[in-house]
Scaffold this active site. Sequence first.
Site, PDB file in Angstrom:
ATOM      1  N   HIS A   1       0.888  -1.163   0.000  1.00  0.00           N
ATOM      2  CA  HIS A   1       0.000   0.000   0.000  1.00  0.00           C
ATOM      3  C   HIS A   1       0.932   1.221   0.000  1.00  0.00           C
ATOM      4  CE1 HIS A   1      -2.748   2.934   1.860  1.00  0.00           C
ATOM      5  NE2 HIS A   1      -3.739   2.137   1.548  1.00  0.00           N
TER       6      HIS A   1
ATOM      7  N   ASP B   1       3.421  -5.330   7.247  1.00  0.00           N
ATOM      8  CA  ASP B   1       2.188  -4.539   7.289  1.00  0.00           C
ATOM      9  C   ASP B   1       1.024  -5.517   7.468  1.00  0.00           C
ATOM     10  OD1 ASP B   1      -0.176  -3.230   6.660  1.00  0.00           O
ATOM     11  OD2 ASP B   1       0.650  -2.127   4.970  1.00  0.00           O
TER      12      ASP B   1
ATOM     13  N   GLN C   1      -4.190  -5.612   6.367  1.00  0.00           N
ATOM     14  CA  GLN C   1      -5.176  -6.473   5.699  1.00  0.00           C
ATOM     15  C   GLN C   1      -5.137  -7.908   6.210  1.00  0.00           C
ATOM     16  OE1 GLN C   1      -7.491  -5.386   3.780  1.00  0.00           O
ATOM     17  NE2 GLN C   1      -6.719  -3.364   3.202  1.00  0.00           N
TER      18      GLN C   1
ATOM     19  N   LYS D   1      -9.965  -1.492  10.432  1.00  0.00           N
ATOM     20  CA  LYS D   1     -10.209  -2.592   9.498  1.00  0.00           C
ATOM     21  C   LYS D   1     -10.550  -3.872  10.254  1.00  0.00           C
ATOM     22  CE  LYS D   1      -6.920  -0.915   6.041  1.00  0.00           C
ATOM     23  NZ  LYS D   1      -7.686  -0.054   5.142  1.00  0.00           N
TER      24      LYS D   1
ATOM     25  N   CYS E   1      -4.603   2.823  -3.640  1.00  0.00           N
ATOM     26  CA  CYS E   1      -3.371   3.240  -2.969  1.00  0.00           C
ATOM     27  C   CYS E   1      -2.250   2.245  -3.224  1.00  0.00           C
ATOM     28  CB  CYS E   1      -3.583   3.423  -1.470  1.00  0.00           C
ATOM     29  SG  CYS E   1      -4.772   4.681  -1.085  1.00  0.00           S
TER      30      CYS E   1
END
Lengths: 407, 142
Positions: free
Chosen positions: A115, A192, A195, A218, A358
């Site tokens: 991202h 990261d 997600q 999220k 993004c």
Amino acid sequence: MKNYKKDFPLLMQNPTVYIDNAATAQRPQAVLDAVNGFYQRHNANPLRGIYELSVEATEDYENSRRAVQRFIGAAHPEEIIFTRNTTESINLIAYSYGLSNVAEGDEVLVSIMEHHSGLLPWQMVCRQTGAKLRFIECESDGSLDLNKVEALINDKTKIVAATQVSNVLGREYPIREIARMAHKNGAVMVADGAQSTPHIPVNVTELGVDFFAFSGHKLYGPMGIGVLYGKEELLNKMPPFLTGGEMIESVARDSAVYAEIPHKFEAGTVNAAGAVGLNAAIDYVKGVGFDEIHRREFEVSGYALDRMREIDGINIIGSDKAEEHNGIITFTVDDVHPHDISEILASDGVAVRAGHHCAQPLLKHLGYRATVRASFAFYNTKEDADKFLESISTVRERMGYGKQKLL
Amino acid sequence: MENRSFYNEILTEHNIHPDFKHDIPDADIVLDGVNPSCGDEIQLKLKIDGDIITDGAFVGDGCAISQASTDIMLGMIIGRKKEEAVKMGNTFMRMIRGEASEEEIESLEEASALRDISHMPARVKCAMLGWRTLSEALKNES
């Protein structure tokens, strides 16, 4: 089949088919109640006051830290730093660890699947230090060849940064193996988890990562609360990112002694209500269970994927296998611009994301300019998928391209 | 399924079969227009004789709204005086902002097919791309 939408007030009040969960999820009543309850019963500025309310606020806040620690399997609660979101977490690593440990001639290795928030901080570090930014590239189906990854890591590599689950492809990447390669060459591993945390159980100790970032919003928690996990020995040596109140031991006219971790990295009044809401979200997710979450997401998004393949003119990006999508289906429709697709879906009451998500370098690498992304959560139903499918099967026709037929 | 979206036949027709999407090798004015956030990209090409826009065309990519709006615009401005074209552009922008009278909207002929954009803030930039580029092109020229 259990109706989880009943737990989510917005989904009960609003008929929108909400399948933009990779952008932000909805929040269950339990999270809204927890945030409200904090402000109604325990609100005071945590970490400072001697009086009972402030002590309670501090307890609420620190309990949330321990809940996050257990949720991602960190060794110590001090390794959990609350931030605003994943973007701020990665910026903290870049400004604090990156600028102090990367120099000219070094290399920073990032994946092309990042991202923008997992890319731009490293662009900044390389610009400011003169280090070289290199890229791990995925294959056309989004998969990674670990031999190619290994060949990119050498003794100049100081930082390897990769997303655990792509926000475009939904695919999970082998962070543990990449971390091992990074460590063999003396680099630190940044993952990261924005997600991944909503879809799969994460254990940072087993993954062997040095830093791990994710967002509350999220994960069915509030907006404005995020997490940075960092290994204790690294955090201890790092300079603060932001300075000011609540991150000091003592302050003189021209110097200050900083607080120990985690408070060294939490300058200013903290988002205690957000942390309490995140704690409730973690409880909620644990209550549903990742097995159930995965089963439901796989069932609904797998059904949608199968049906989409039967519609003329639809191209699905990434893996052929639904289990490798984590509920995220990114696609294009022949001849129709993604913004027009999303407009037509919106007019049928279906909320999806259109654009570059993004992740412009990834889309360019895969040969796309813009795409549409439908991202399913465990509360989405087959009926949601049907409304989405009915709408996309008419897109080409409604844009004037003649009637579509099933193959 | 009933078409609840606003993509009427005028828009889809101009998008799929544009009248003015081609090159003009000897154009007097060439100007790029870009919406970076959504990736709409056009290049506007005009031929000018004194005060009159004698020919015009565009090339590029983008959503149906940006493409159709630019195509409709060219159909309206070719053969007109530059100042008339600028005036039409101002009226179009007023329509998109929801400020134009019925009479003004009618004066925009085919471009009035885009009037509902005034209720779609996310797509305003797409509808304006051609007109905005035109206004910049004529401003630079004079």
